[in-house]
Design a protein around this motif. Structure first.
Motif, PDB file in Angstrom:
ATOM      1  N   SER A 231       0.830  -1.194   0.000  1.00 24.79           N
ATOM      2  CA  SER A 231       0.000   0.000   0.000  1.00 24.79           C
ATOM      3  C   SER A 231       0.864   1.244   0.000  1.00 24.79           C
ATOM      4  CB  SER A 231      -0.914  -0.004   1.225  1.00 24.79           C
ATOM      5  OG  SER A 231      -1.811  -1.089   1.163  1.00 24.79           O
ATOM      6  N   ALA A 232       0.539   2.219  -0.848  1.00 27.09           N
ATOM      7  CA  ALA A 232       1.281   3.464  -0.924  1.00 27.09           C
ATOM      8  C   ALA A 232       0.699   4.471   0.042  1.00 27.09           C
ATOM      9  CB  ALA A 232       1.227   4.017  -2.357  1.00 27.09           C
ATOM     10  N   ALA A 233       1.455   5.520   0.339  1.00 26.75           N
ATOM     11  CA  ALA A 233       0.998   6.559   1.236  1.00 26.75           C
ATOM     12  C   ALA A 233      -0.316   7.140   0.748  1.00 26.75           C
ATOM     13  CB  ALA A 233       2.042   7.667   1.334  1.00 26.75           C
ATOM     14  N   GLY A 234      -1.275   7.245   1.662  1.00 27.55           N
ATOM     15  CA  GLY A 234      -2.560   7.811   1.301  1.00 27.55           C
ATOM     16  C   GLY A 234      -3.551   6.789   0.792  1.00 27.55           C
ATOM     17  N   SER A 235      -3.162   5.507   0.692  1.00 28.77           N
ATOM     18  CA  SER A 235      -4.068   4.510   0.150  1.00 28.77           C
ATOM     19  C   SER A 235      -5.179   4.144   1.115  1.00 28.77           C
ATOM     20  CB  SER A 235      -3.286   3.240  -0.227  1.00 28.77           C
ATOM     21  OG  SER A 235      -2.720   2.646   0.914  1.00 28.77           O
ATOM     22  N   GLU A 236      -5.117   4.663   2.337  1.00 30.92           N
ATOM     23  CA  GLU A 236      -6.204   4.403   3.275  1.00 30.92           C
ATOM     24  C   GLU A 236      -7.482   5.126   2.886  1.00 30.92           C
ATOM     25  OE1 GLU A 236      -4.150   8.112   4.540  1.00 30.92           O
ATOM     26  OE2 GLU A 236      -3.515   6.113   3.921  1.00 30.92           O
ATOM     27  N   LEU A 237      -7.400   6.059   1.936  1.00 30.84           N
ATOM     28  CA  LEU A 237      -8.583   6.754   1.468  1.00 30.84           C
ATOM     29  C   LEU A 237      -9.284   5.861   0.452  1.00 30.84           C
ATOM     30  CD1 LEU A 237      -7.031  10.312   1.053  1.00 30.84           C
ATOM     31  CD2 LEU A 237      -8.422   9.476   2.942  1.00 30.84           C
ATOM     32  N   THR A 238     -10.330   5.181   0.869  1.00 25.08           N
ATOM     33  CA  THR A 238     -10.927   4.123   0.059  1.00 25.08           C
ATOM     34  C   THR A 238     -12.096   4.590  -0.787  1.00 25.08           C
ATOM     35  OG1 THR A 238     -12.312   3.480   1.934  1.00 25.08           O
ATOM     36  CG2 THR A 238     -10.194   2.354   1.677  1.00 25.08           C
ATOM     37  N   VAL A 239     -12.457   5.870  -0.738  1.00 22.39           N
ATOM     38  CA  VAL A 239     -13.527   6.386  -1.581  1.00 22.39           C
ATOM     39  C   VAL A 239     -13.020   7.624  -2.302  1.00 22.39           C
ATOM     40  CG1 VAL A 239     -15.394   5.515  -0.137  1.00 22.39           C
ATOM     41  CG2 VAL A 239     -14.455   7.771   0.319  1.00 22.39           C
TER      42      VAL A 239
ATOM     43  N   PRO B 224       3.475  14.854  -9.084  1.00 22.61           N
ATOM     44  CA  PRO B 224       3.252  13.457  -8.689  1.00 22.61           C
ATOM     45  C   PRO B 224       3.325  13.278  -7.176  1.00 22.61           C
ATOM     46  CG  PRO B 224       4.734  13.560 -10.567  1.00 22.61           C
ATOM     47  CD  PRO B 224       4.557  14.975 -10.080  1.00 22.61           C
ATOM     48  N   ALA B 225       2.274  12.710  -6.606  1.00 20.99           N
ATOM     49  CA  ALA B 225       2.192  12.492  -5.161  1.00 20.99           C
ATOM     50  C   ALA B 225       2.542  11.048  -4.832  1.00 20.99           C
ATOM     51  CB  ALA B 225       0.787  12.820  -4.671  1.00 20.99           C
ATOM     52  N   GLU B 226       2.859  10.799  -3.577  1.00 18.88           N
ATOM     53  CA  GLU B 226       3.254   9.454  -3.158  1.00 18.88           C
ATOM     54  C   GLU B 226       2.155   8.428  -3.413  1.00 18.88           C
ATOM     55  OE1 GLU B 226       6.159   8.262  -2.090  1.00 18.88           O
ATOM     56  OE2 GLU B 226       7.035  10.220  -2.514  1.00 18.88           O
ATOM     57  N   TRP B 227       0.894   8.845  -3.289  1.00 22.11           N
ATOM     58  CA  TRP B 227      -0.193   7.886  -3.477  1.00 22.11           C
ATOM     59  C   TRP B 227      -0.319   7.428  -4.931  1.00 22.11           C
ATOM     60  CZ3 TRP B 227      -4.225   8.776  -6.790  1.00 22.11           C
ATOM     61  CH2 TRP B 227      -4.524  10.109  -7.113  1.00 22.11           C
ATOM     62  N   MET B 228       0.326   8.121  -5.856  1.00 23.52           N
ATOM     63  CA  MET B 228       0.244   7.759  -7.272  1.00 23.52           C
ATOM     64  C   MET B 228       1.224   6.658  -7.669  1.00 23.52           C
ATOM     65  SD  MET B 228      -0.121  11.521  -9.043  1.00 23.52           S
ATOM     66  CE  MET B 228      -1.532  12.581  -8.681  1.00 23.52           C
ATOM     67  N   ALA B 229       2.041   6.182  -6.754  1.00 20.36           N
ATOM     68  CA  ALA B 229       3.114   5.240  -7.099  1.00 20.36           C
ATOM     69  C   ALA B 229       2.588   3.832  -7.366  1.00 20.36           C
ATOM     70  CB  ALA B 229       4.140   5.200  -5.976  1.00 20.36           C
TER      71      ALA B 229
ATOM     72  N   PRO C  65       4.237  -0.370  -7.682  1.00 23.45           N
ATOM     73  CA  PRO C  65       5.259  -1.073  -6.897  1.00 23.45           C
ATOM     74  C   PRO C  65       6.700  -0.767  -7.294  1.00 23.45           C
ATOM     75  CG  PRO C  65       3.494  -2.575  -7.468  1.00 23.45           C
ATOM     76  CD  PRO C  65       3.252  -1.322  -8.244  1.00 23.45           C
ATOM     77  N   TYR C  66       6.909  -0.185  -8.479  1.00 18.36           N
ATOM     78  CA  TYR C  66       8.259   0.151  -8.924  1.00 18.36           C
ATOM     79  C   TYR C  66       8.679   1.550  -8.486  1.00 18.36           C
ATOM     80  CZ  TYR C  66       7.693  -3.915 -11.965  1.00 18.36           C
ATOM     81  OH  TYR C  66       7.479  -5.177 -12.442  1.00 18.36           O
ATOM     82  N   GLY C  67       7.785   2.262  -7.814  1.00 17.01           N
ATOM     83  CA  GLY C  67       8.111   3.613  -7.373  1.00 17.01           C
ATOM     84  C   GLY C  67       7.976   4.663  -8.452  1.00 17.01           C
ATOM     85  N   ILE C  68       7.264   4.327  -9.531  1.00 15.50           N
ATOM     86  CA  ILE C  68       6.989   5.286 -10.601  1.00 15.50           C
ATOM     87  C   ILE C  68       5.481   5.523 -10.636  1.00 15.50           C
ATOM     88  CG2 ILE C  68       9.012   4.687 -11.964  1.00 15.50           C
ATOM     89  CD1 ILE C  68       7.286   2.855 -13.644  1.00 15.50           C
ATOM     90  N   VAL C  69       5.041   6.476 -11.458  1.00 12.55           N
ATOM     91  CA  VAL C  69       3.627   6.822 -11.505  1.00 12.55           C
ATOM     92  C   VAL C  69       2.814   5.664 -12.089  1.00 12.55           C
ATOM     93  CG1 VAL C  69       1.920   8.386 -12.504  1.00 12.55           C
ATOM     94  CG2 VAL C  69       4.091   9.293 -11.649  1.00 12.55           C
ATOM     95  N   HIS C  70       1.775   5.282 -11.381  1.00  9.21           N
ATOM     96  CA  HIS C  70       0.841   4.235 -11.783  1.00  9.21           C
ATOM     97  C   HIS C  70       0.289   4.530 -13.177  1.00  9.21           C
ATOM     98  CE1 HIS C  70      -3.012   2.014 -11.745  1.00  9.21           C
ATOM     99  NE2 HIS C  70      -2.559   1.318 -10.717  1.00  9.21           N
ATOM    100  N   GLY C  71       0.188   3.499 -14.017  1.00 12.19           N
ATOM    101  CA  GLY C  71      -0.224   3.696 -15.400  1.00 12.19           C
ATOM    102  C   GLY C  71      -1.597   4.313 -15.567  1.00 12.19           C
ATOM    103  N   GLY C  72      -2.481   4.137 -14.595  1.00 12.58           N
ATOM    104  CA  GLY C  72      -3.823   4.692 -14.715  1.00 12.58           C
ATOM    105  C   GLY C  72      -3.884   6.197 -14.558  1.00 12.58           C
TER     106      GLY C  72
END
Length: 284
Positions: free
Chosen positions: A151-159, A187-192, A194-201
């Motif tokens: 889980s990345a930083a901020g992923s506790e926000l589920t909605v 780019p924020a930490e929650w956008m990462a 598993p490779y530490g780069i920006v999520h493709g979505g």
């Protein structure tokens, strides 16, 4: 499913699918209300909870992280555990009704073909009544190395935090004129991923935001019909803003064609490029 690269195919697809289903959500997946609901050796099931307060249609950019997730997890479920994947391209074909506000959409994903170096997967997104929202295809390159998602930083926000896609992404307008829009986000930490780069979505959501904005300024209200996104290089998490410039190429009587480039330092070194077809919405 067609299989060419047998060395990377999971020897026990059922066990591997169960293992991948247990991976925790990443920040973008939680921020966009996405979770896996089922799995099997050849298919996964996913749901996404959408904003309920918005009026009318939602930008299909809200489906960007879902498109990457449903195809990417299907691929992960079919491969051995000691390889990783990165998104090469995503294609979204939107259904006739578009994306409307509501409680959730449902998605299923499956692998179409496994090659020696890349994997092609497909996905289908519907509303709760079973009506088509979007068809998705994604191609992923196979890379070496074991990656355990966490889980990345901020992923506790589920909605979703906002009914606005721009607010959800933290994207601001840098420039806007008829037929051309430029947005930027840091780019924020929650956008990462598993490779530490920006999520493709995230780039998928960002390009649809900018493309829709540019087309609306040029031709009035529009709705995305098809979106093709190509990933050229990874976007690192750093202090350099991620920018997107969208340009309308053609305005017809019913259809608008536009392109977009995502970059950090210079548009001459794009990280992502996109092409989009949009339908002009007639105002009664």
């Amino acid at each position: 499913m067609s299989v060419e690269g047998s060395a990377i195919v999971a020897t026990d697809p059922t066990a591997r699918a169960a293992e991948v289903a247990g991976f925790p959500n990443l920040g973008p997946e939680d921020r966009f209300g996405i979770r896996q609901t089922g799995h099997g050796p050849d298919r996964i099931s996913v749901e996404q909870w959408l904003p309920t307060g918005a009026v009318g249609e939602l930008p299909v950019g809200w489906l960007g992280p879902l498109a990457d997730f449903v195809t990417g997890r299907a691929v992960q479920s079919a491969l051995v555990s000691d390889v990783g994947i990165r998104t090469l391209s995503l294609h979204m074909q939107i259904g006739a009704r578009g994306l409307h506000r509501g409680r959730r959409v449902l998605a299923s994903g499956e692998v179409i073909e496994i090659g020696s170096r890349s994997v092609l997967a497909g996905g289908r997104i519907t509303d709760e009544m079973g009506s088509l929202v979007a068809q998705v295809t994604g191609r992923f390159v196979v890379v070496p190395g074991v990656v355990r998602p966490s889980s990345a930083a901020g992923s506790e926000l589920t909605v979703p935090e906002s009914d606005s896609l721009a607010v959800q992404l933290g994207a601001d307008v840098v420039a806007r004129e008829a037929g051309r829009s430029r947005f930027a986000l840091r780019p924020a930490e929650w956008m990462a991923n598993p490779y530490g780069i920006v999520h493709g979505g995230i780039p998928v959501a960002l390009v649809d935001l900018a493309l829709t904005d540019a087309a609306t300024a040029e031709a009035g209200p529009v709705r995305t019909l098809g979106l093709d996104v190509t990933f050229h290089r990874p976007a690192p998490l750093n202090d350099v803003p991620l920018e997107v410039e969208a340009v309308v190429e053609r305005v017809g009587a019913r259809v608008v064609v536009a392109n977009a480039v995502v970059y950090q330092w210079t548009p001459h070194q794009p990280m992502v490029t996109a092409a989009c077809t949009m339908l002009r919405i007639t105002q009664d």
